[in-house]
Scaffold this active site. Structure first.
Site, PDB file in Angstrom:
ATOM      1  N   HIS A 165      -0.637 -34.533  -8.061  1.00 58.71           N
ATOM      2  CA  HIS A 165      -0.908 -34.301  -9.485  1.00 58.71           C
ATOM      3  C   HIS A 165      -1.039 -32.794  -9.699  1.00 58.71           C
ATOM      4  O   HIS A 165      -2.028 -32.187  -9.282  1.00 58.71           O
ATOM      5  CB  HIS A 165      -2.214 -35.044  -9.848  1.00 58.71           C
ATOM      6  CG  HIS A 165      -2.706 -34.810 -11.231  1.00 58.71           C
ATOM      7  ND1 HIS A 165      -3.995 -35.139 -11.619  1.00 58.71           N
ATOM      8  CD2 HIS A 165      -2.098 -34.298 -12.344  1.00 58.71           C
ATOM      9  CE1 HIS A 165      -4.160 -34.830 -12.905  1.00 58.71           C
ATOM     10  NE2 HIS A 165      -3.035 -34.312 -13.354  1.00 58.71           N
TER      11      HIS A 165
ATOM     12  N   SER B  22      -8.876 -39.937  -4.810  1.00 59.51           N
ATOM     13  CA  SER B  22      -8.591 -38.509  -4.965  1.00 59.51           C
ATOM     14  C   SER B  22      -9.284 -37.700  -3.879  1.00 59.51           C
ATOM     15  O   SER B  22     -10.515 -37.650  -3.792  1.00 59.51           O
ATOM     16  CB  SER B  22      -9.063 -38.030  -6.334  1.00 59.51           C
ATOM     17  OG  SER B  22      -9.007 -36.623  -6.347  1.00 59.51           O
TER      18      SER B  22
ATOM     19  N   MET C 239      -4.735 -27.481  -8.537  1.00 61.85           N
ATOM     20  CA  MET C 239      -5.198 -26.742  -9.728  1.00 61.85           C
ATOM     21  C   MET C 239      -4.999 -25.250  -9.505  1.00 61.85           C
ATOM     22  O   MET C 239      -5.286 -24.740  -8.418  1.00 61.85           O
ATOM     23  CB  MET C 239      -6.686 -26.999  -9.950  1.00 61.85           C
ATOM     24  CG  MET C 239      -7.035 -28.477 -10.060  1.00 61.85           C
ATOM     25  SD  MET C 239      -8.816 -28.693 -10.199  1.00 61.85           S
ATOM     26  CE  MET C 239      -8.924 -30.479 -10.236  1.00 61.85           C
TER      27      MET C 239
ATOM     28  N   ASP D  41      -4.882 -33.431  -5.924  1.00 62.51           N
ATOM     29  CA  ASP D  41      -5.015 -32.641  -7.151  1.00 62.51           C
ATOM     30  C   ASP D  41      -4.808 -31.153  -6.884  1.00 62.51           C
ATOM     31  O   ASP D  41      -5.597 -30.530  -6.174  1.00 62.51           O
ATOM     32  CB  ASP D  41      -6.421 -32.836  -7.730  1.00 62.51           C
ATOM     33  CG  ASP D  41      -6.603 -34.228  -8.303  1.00 62.51           C
ATOM     34  OD1 ASP D  41      -5.815 -34.607  -9.190  1.00 62.51           O
ATOM     35  OD2 ASP D  41      -7.526 -34.939  -7.860  1.00 62.51           O
TER      36      ASP D  41
ATOM     37  N   MET E 108      -4.873 -38.862 -18.433  1.00 61.36           N
ATOM     38  CA  MET E 108      -6.153 -38.251 -18.063  1.00 61.36           C
ATOM     39  C   MET E 108      -7.264 -38.871 -18.911  1.00 61.36           C
ATOM     40  O   MET E 108      -7.197 -38.854 -20.147  1.00 61.36           O
ATOM     41  CB  MET E 108      -6.128 -36.740 -18.292  1.00 61.36           C
ATOM     42  CG  MET E 108      -5.314 -35.945 -17.285  1.00 61.36           C
ATOM     43  SD  MET E 108      -5.707 -36.240 -15.540  1.00 61.36           S
ATOM     44  CE  MET E 108      -7.461 -35.864 -15.474  1.00 61.36           C
TER      45      MET E 108
ATOM     46  N   ASP F 282      -6.739 -41.496 -14.628  1.00 69.33           N
ATOM     47  CA  ASP F 282      -7.369 -40.515 -13.738  1.00 69.33           C
ATOM     48  C   ASP F 282      -8.559 -39.834 -14.413  1.00 69.33           C
ATOM     49  O   ASP F 282      -8.396 -39.159 -15.427  1.00 69.33           O
ATOM     50  CB  ASP F 282      -6.303 -39.471 -13.351  1.00 69.33           C
ATOM     51  CG  ASP F 282      -6.796 -38.453 -12.330  1.00 69.33           C
ATOM     52  OD1 ASP F 282      -7.914 -38.608 -11.815  1.00 69.33           O
ATOM     53  OD2 ASP F 282      -6.025 -37.511 -12.054  1.00 69.33           O
TER      54      ASP F 282
ATOM     55  N   HIS G 121      -4.215 -39.510  -3.565  1.00 71.78           N
ATOM     56  CA  HIS G 121      -4.076 -38.705  -4.788  1.00 71.78           C
ATOM     57  C   HIS G 121      -4.508 -37.268  -4.480  1.00 71.78           C
ATOM     58  O   HIS G 121      -5.622 -37.013  -4.032  1.00 71.78           O
ATOM     59  CB  HIS G 121      -4.921 -39.294  -5.914  1.00 71.78           C
ATOM     60  CG  HIS G 121      -4.717 -38.615  -7.238  1.00 71.78           C
ATOM     61  ND1 HIS G 121      -3.643 -38.860  -8.058  1.00 71.78           N
ATOM     62  CD2 HIS G 121      -5.462 -37.660  -7.874  1.00 71.78           C
ATOM     63  CE1 HIS G 121      -3.731 -38.113  -9.150  1.00 71.78           C
ATOM     64  NE2 HIS G 121      -4.818 -37.366  -9.057  1.00 71.78           N
TER      65      HIS G 121
ATOM     66  N   MET H  43      -1.800 -29.680 -11.742  1.00 67.27           N
ATOM     67  CA  MET H  43      -2.454 -29.111 -12.925  1.00 67.27           C
ATOM     68  C   MET H  43      -2.210 -27.611 -12.869  1.00 67.27           C
ATOM     69  O   MET H  43      -3.121 -26.808 -12.649  1.00 67.27           O
ATOM     70  CB  MET H  43      -3.950 -29.472 -12.917  1.00 67.27           C
ATOM     71  CG  MET H  43      -4.196 -30.936 -13.261  1.00 67.27           C
ATOM     72  SD  MET H  43      -5.785 -31.536 -12.666  1.00 67.27           S
ATOM     73  CE  MET H  43      -5.341 -31.955 -10.984  1.00 67.27           C
TER      74      MET H  43
END
Ligand code: DX5
Ligand code: ZN
Length: 219
Positions: free
Chosen positions: A69, A11, A40, A38, A140, A178, A36, A71
């Protein structure tokens, strides 16, 4: 399943953002399988990470698939943008998309693999009616929002239950875990049926990240 066949997805959230190019090159030259990424939004999770310009910058250097990913709330608003930014796999949260089935179809139509992620409190049984439509489930194993948290032990039984459901509904399903993944839980996760592992802090805060990736890959 041996860890050798397991996808390792470091990540980027835990990497050195001031040296993204060299972090990307380290991953290119390592045994990592995916990047990966992330995203957010400060609404779905209590933290803001980065968006399109940073993803595009990573894409310029990444020689491996980009596992994005999301979020964020209402992820369906940005499917084309993430494709254009370089996503190969796009994962949305079950808790964040009201019309999940439509969202999944749109991700696939845009030419990406489609994933669904579930928070620690969400039962895998809620995936039953979408499982045949998707390429990946991201379980998660911490509450999303931050790197460096402790692994939640209940994850093992969720992975087992999902692998059993998938053996009937979608045998090719990738089960990715994850949050708080490290050498203490990787083997057991794979034994439970996971075949993709995300690791942030464990990789990037280690002395030799490429070697840490190899050790996860070896199991
Ligand atoms: C958490 C993110 C994770 C995070 C993992 O919300 O989805 O991908 O970066 O970091 P570690 O491995 O440090 O828990
Ligand atoms: Zn993640």
């Amino acid at each position: 399943m041996k860890n050798k066949n397991v996808i390792i997805a470091p990540s980027i959230l835990a990497s050195d953002f001031a040296n993204l190019q060299s972090e990307c090159e380290m991953l290119n030259n390592s045994e990592a399988d995916w990047f990966h990424i992330d995203v957010m939004d400060g609404v779905f999770v209590p933290n803001i990470s980065f968006g399109m310009p940073v993803i595009k910058a990573i894409k310029k250097h990444a020689k491996k698939p980009m596992d994005v990913h999301l979020m964020i709330v209402q992820p369906e608003r940005y499917i084309k943008d993430f494709k254009e930014a370089g996503a190969d796999i796009l994962t949305v949260h079950l808790e964040a998309s009201t019309h999940l089935h439509r969202t999944i179809q749109e991700i696939k139509k845009a030419g990406m693999k489609a994933g669904v992620s579930i928070n620690p409190h969400t039962s895998v049984t809620l995936l039953e009616d979408i499982l045949a439509e998707i390429d990946l489930v991201l379980i998660m194993s911490v509450n999303p929002g931050f790197g460096g948290q402790s692994f939640i032990e209940n994850t093992y039984s969720k992975v087992e239950e999902l692998r059993e459901m998938a053996s009937v509904l979608n045998p090719e399903l990738i089960i990715e875990v994850d949050g708080g993944v490290n050498s203490n839980n990787a083997k057991e996760l794979v034994a439970a049926g996971a075949n993709a592992l995300v690791a942030g802090s464990f990789v990037f805060k280690s002395e030799n990240p490429a070697q840490t990736i190899s050790s996860l890959k070896k199991g």
